[in-house]
Design a protein around this motif. Structure first.
Motif, PDB file in Angstrom:
ATOM      1  N   ARG A  85     -30.955   1.975   8.493  1.00 13.30           N
ATOM      2  CA  ARG A  85     -29.714   2.246   7.746  1.00 13.30           C
ATOM      3  C   ARG A  85     -29.729   1.317   6.538  1.00 13.30           C
ATOM      4  O   ARG A  85     -29.970   0.116   6.663  1.00 13.30           O
ATOM      5  CB  ARG A  85     -28.488   1.958   8.614  1.00 13.30           C
ATOM      6  CG  ARG A  85     -28.460   2.856   9.862  1.00 13.30           C
ATOM      7  CD  ARG A  85     -27.395   2.423  10.831  1.00 13.30           C
ATOM      8  NE  ARG A  85     -26.073   2.605  10.263  1.00 13.30           N
ATOM      9  CZ  ARG A  85     -25.302   1.631   9.814  1.00 13.30           C
ATOM     10  NH1 ARG A  85     -25.690   0.380   9.875  1.00 13.30           N
ATOM     11  NH2 ARG A  85     -24.126   1.895   9.312  1.00 13.30           N
ATOM     12  N   VAL A  86     -29.456   1.907   5.362  1.00 11.56           N
ATOM     13  CA  VAL A  86     -29.602   1.142   4.119  1.00 11.56           C
ATOM     14  C   VAL A  86     -28.308   1.159   3.313  1.00 11.56           C
ATOM     15  O   VAL A  86     -27.585   2.147   3.292  1.00 11.56           O
ATOM     16  CB  VAL A  86     -30.766   1.742   3.276  1.00 11.56           C
ATOM     17  CG1 VAL A  86     -30.817   1.137   1.885  1.00 11.56           C
ATOM     18  CG2 VAL A  86     -32.098   1.525   3.986  1.00 11.56           C
ATOM     19  N   LEU A  87     -28.060   0.032   2.634  1.00 16.29           N
ATOM     20  CA  LEU A  87     -26.935  -0.069   1.698  1.00 16.29           C
ATOM     21  C   LEU A  87     -27.487  -0.218   0.289  1.00 16.29           C
ATOM     22  O   LEU A  87     -28.362  -1.060   0.052  1.00 16.29           O
ATOM     23  CB  LEU A  87     -26.080  -1.304   2.043  1.00 16.29           C
ATOM     24  CG  LEU A  87     -24.929  -1.608   1.073  1.00 16.29           C
ATOM     25  CD1 LEU A  87     -23.840  -0.529   1.142  1.00 16.29           C
ATOM     26  CD2 LEU A  87     -24.306  -2.987   1.380  1.00 16.29           C
ATOM     27  N   GLU A  88     -26.977   0.613  -0.615  1.00 14.55           N
ATOM     28  CA  GLU A  88     -27.331   0.470  -2.034  1.00 14.55           C
ATOM     29  C   GLU A  88     -26.078   0.059  -2.809  1.00 14.55           C
ATOM     30  O   GLU A  88     -25.009   0.637  -2.601  1.00 14.55           O
ATOM     31  CB  GLU A  88     -27.857   1.792  -2.611  1.00 14.55           C
ATOM     32  CG  GLU A  88     -28.247   1.627  -4.085  1.00 14.55           C
ATOM     33  CD  GLU A  88     -28.385   2.924  -4.877  1.00 14.55           C
ATOM     34  OE1 GLU A  88     -29.156   2.951  -5.826  1.00 14.55           O
ATOM     35  OE2 GLU A  88     -27.697   3.912  -4.560  1.00 14.55           O
ATOM     36  N   PRO A 148     -24.047  -4.113  10.177  1.00  9.97           N
ATOM     37  CA  PRO A 148     -25.118  -4.613   9.287  1.00  9.97           C
ATOM     38  C   PRO A 148     -26.132  -3.530   8.911  1.00  9.97           C
ATOM     39  O   PRO A 148     -26.205  -2.491   9.551  1.00  9.97           O
ATOM     40  CB  PRO A 148     -25.799  -5.681  10.159  1.00  9.97           C
ATOM     41  CG  PRO A 148     -25.685  -5.126  11.556  1.00  9.97           C
ATOM     42  CD  PRO A 148     -24.354  -4.395  11.599  1.00  9.97           C
ATOM     43  N   TYR A 149     -26.900  -3.841   7.875  1.00 11.88           N
ATOM     44  CA  TYR A 149     -27.898  -2.907   7.341  1.00 11.88           C
ATOM     45  C   TYR A 149     -29.310  -3.471   7.520  1.00 11.88           C
ATOM     46  O   TYR A 149     -29.511  -4.676   7.444  1.00 11.88           O
ATOM     47  CB  TYR A 149     -27.639  -2.662   5.854  1.00 11.88           C
ATOM     48  CG  TYR A 149     -26.232  -2.185   5.590  1.00 11.88           C
ATOM     49  CD1 TYR A 149     -25.891  -0.841   5.723  1.00 11.88           C
ATOM     50  CD2 TYR A 149     -25.227  -3.089   5.236  1.00 11.88           C
ATOM     51  CE1 TYR A 149     -24.585  -0.404   5.509  1.00 11.88           C
ATOM     52  CE2 TYR A 149     -23.916  -2.666   5.022  1.00 11.88           C
ATOM     53  CZ  TYR A 149     -23.601  -1.316   5.162  1.00 11.88           C
ATOM     54  OH  TYR A 149     -22.313  -0.891   4.963  1.00 11.88           O
ATOM     55  N   ASP A 150     -30.291  -2.565   7.699  1.00 12.21           N
ATOM     56  CA  ASP A 150     -31.686  -2.984   7.795  1.00 12.21           C
ATOM     57  C   ASP A 150     -32.235  -3.348   6.415  1.00 12.21           C
ATOM     58  O   ASP A 150     -33.151  -4.161   6.299  1.00 12.21           O
ATOM     59  CB  ASP A 150     -32.531  -1.848   8.391  1.00 12.21           C
ATOM     60  CG  ASP A 150     -32.015  -1.435   9.762  1.00 12.21           C
ATOM     61  OD1 ASP A 150     -32.195  -2.216  10.708  1.00 12.21           O
ATOM     62  OD2 ASP A 150     -31.390  -0.349   9.880  1.00 12.21           O
ATOM     63  N   GLY A 151     -31.689  -2.697   5.398  1.00 19.14           N
ATOM     64  CA  GLY A 151     -32.125  -2.989   4.033  1.00 19.14           C
ATOM     65  C   GLY A 151     -30.952  -2.893   3.082  1.00 19.14           C
ATOM     66  O   GLY A 151     -30.050  -2.061   3.277  1.00 19.14           O
ATOM     67  N   ILE A 152     -30.950  -3.764   2.044  1.00 17.70           N
ATOM     68  CA  ILE A 152     -29.932  -3.680   0.989  1.00 17.70           C
ATOM     69  C   ILE A 152     -30.665  -3.703  -0.349  1.00 17.70           C
ATOM     70  O   ILE A 152     -31.542  -4.540  -0.575  1.00 17.70           O
ATOM     71  CB  ILE A 152     -28.921  -4.852   1.062  1.00 17.70           C
ATOM     72  CG1 ILE A 152     -28.195  -4.837   2.417  1.00 17.70           C
ATOM     73  CG2 ILE A 152     -27.923  -4.769  -0.101  1.00 17.70           C
ATOM     74  CD1 ILE A 152     -27.133  -5.929   2.583  1.00 17.70           C
TER      75      ILE A 152
END
Ligand code: SAH
Length: 229
Positions: A85-88, A148-152
């Motif tokens: 799951r990613v946040l941009e 939380p995210y795995d990647g931002i």
């Protein structure tokens, strides 16, 4: 398939091989995503013919859609897996979010300018990219609701990495962001959360992004750069 569509596909293939593979990017998932997403669907009609040029392009409100190579580079730096799951931060046109959506399970993207939120939603809905959610807000605070995210991935440059974003990473997760003490000149920084309160930081290539404006970023845009670019 109509001729212009075929032409765009050819240009996209060339873009990936010349601008991305030849510069050394190798992650098969990233290359496949860059081959799949039609960048022409994320720029205005008048810029469509330049959709596969090797640079950023203007969108509305003085913002830009990033250079394809830089999108691929930042995404590759995150080392993503299909279940992630990613946040941009900084949706802009929605292009990078679309690329991410082809690689991971879920993408949340935050944009501060309402007009661009609408623009990105419209661009994405035309392509049926259903695992992307576009949120309106100050992304310097992250998007705590889904953390939380795995990647931002931060698509705008700030003076430092916002503390709020660091806290929204899983342990082992990565964040990539342009960081610099000037509004339009930064270095890409990759941060890995190795323990609850321990982060590894790597400073990578020099880049030029529009400024990140917000509570944990620049307070406002420095107008002098508007005349410069
Ligand atoms: N990823 C985009 C390019 C983004 S350009 C694309 O693929 O098209 C950077 C974007 O960050 C701009 O749209 C700008 O409005 C946005 N931005 C700047 N500060 C922000 C903030 N604090 N929160 C969310 N978005 C922000």
């Amino acid at each position: 398939m109509t001729l212009p569509e075929q032409d765009m596909e050819q240009q996209r293939e060339q873009m990936v091989s010349r601008q991305i593979e030849q510069r050394g990017l190798r992650d098969p998932a990233v290359l496949a995503a860059m081959r799949a997403v039609p960048r022409e669907a994320f720029v205005s009609e008048s810029h469509r013919q330049f959709a596969y040029d090797d640079g950023p392009l203007p969108i509305a409100e003085g913002q830009t859609i990033s250079q394809p190579y830089v999108v691929a580079l930042m995404v590759e730096m995150l080392h993503l897996k299909p279940q992630d799951r990613v946040l941009e931060i900084g949706t802009g046109s929605g292009y990078a979010a679309a690329v991410l959506s082809r690689i991971v399970a879920e993408v949340h993207t935050v944009e501060r300018i309402e007009q661009l939120v609408d623009f990105a939603r419209q661009n994405l809905s035309g392509l049926d990219y259903e695992n992307v959610q576009v949120h309106h807000g100050d992304g310097s605070l992250g998007w705590p609701d889904q953390a939380p995210y795995d990647g931002i991935i931060v698509a705008a440059g700030g003076p430092k990495i916002p503390a709020a974003l660091k806290k929204q990473l899983v342990i082992g997760g990565r964040l990539v962001m342009p960081v610099g003490s000037e509004q339009r000149a930064q270095r890409l920084v990759r941060l890995t959360r190795v323990e609850e309160n321990e982060y590894d930081r790597e400073n990578l290539s020099h880049v030029r992004f529009v400024p990140l404006i917000g509570q944990q970023a620049w307070e406002k845009e420095n107008r002098k750069w508007l005349d410069f670019f």
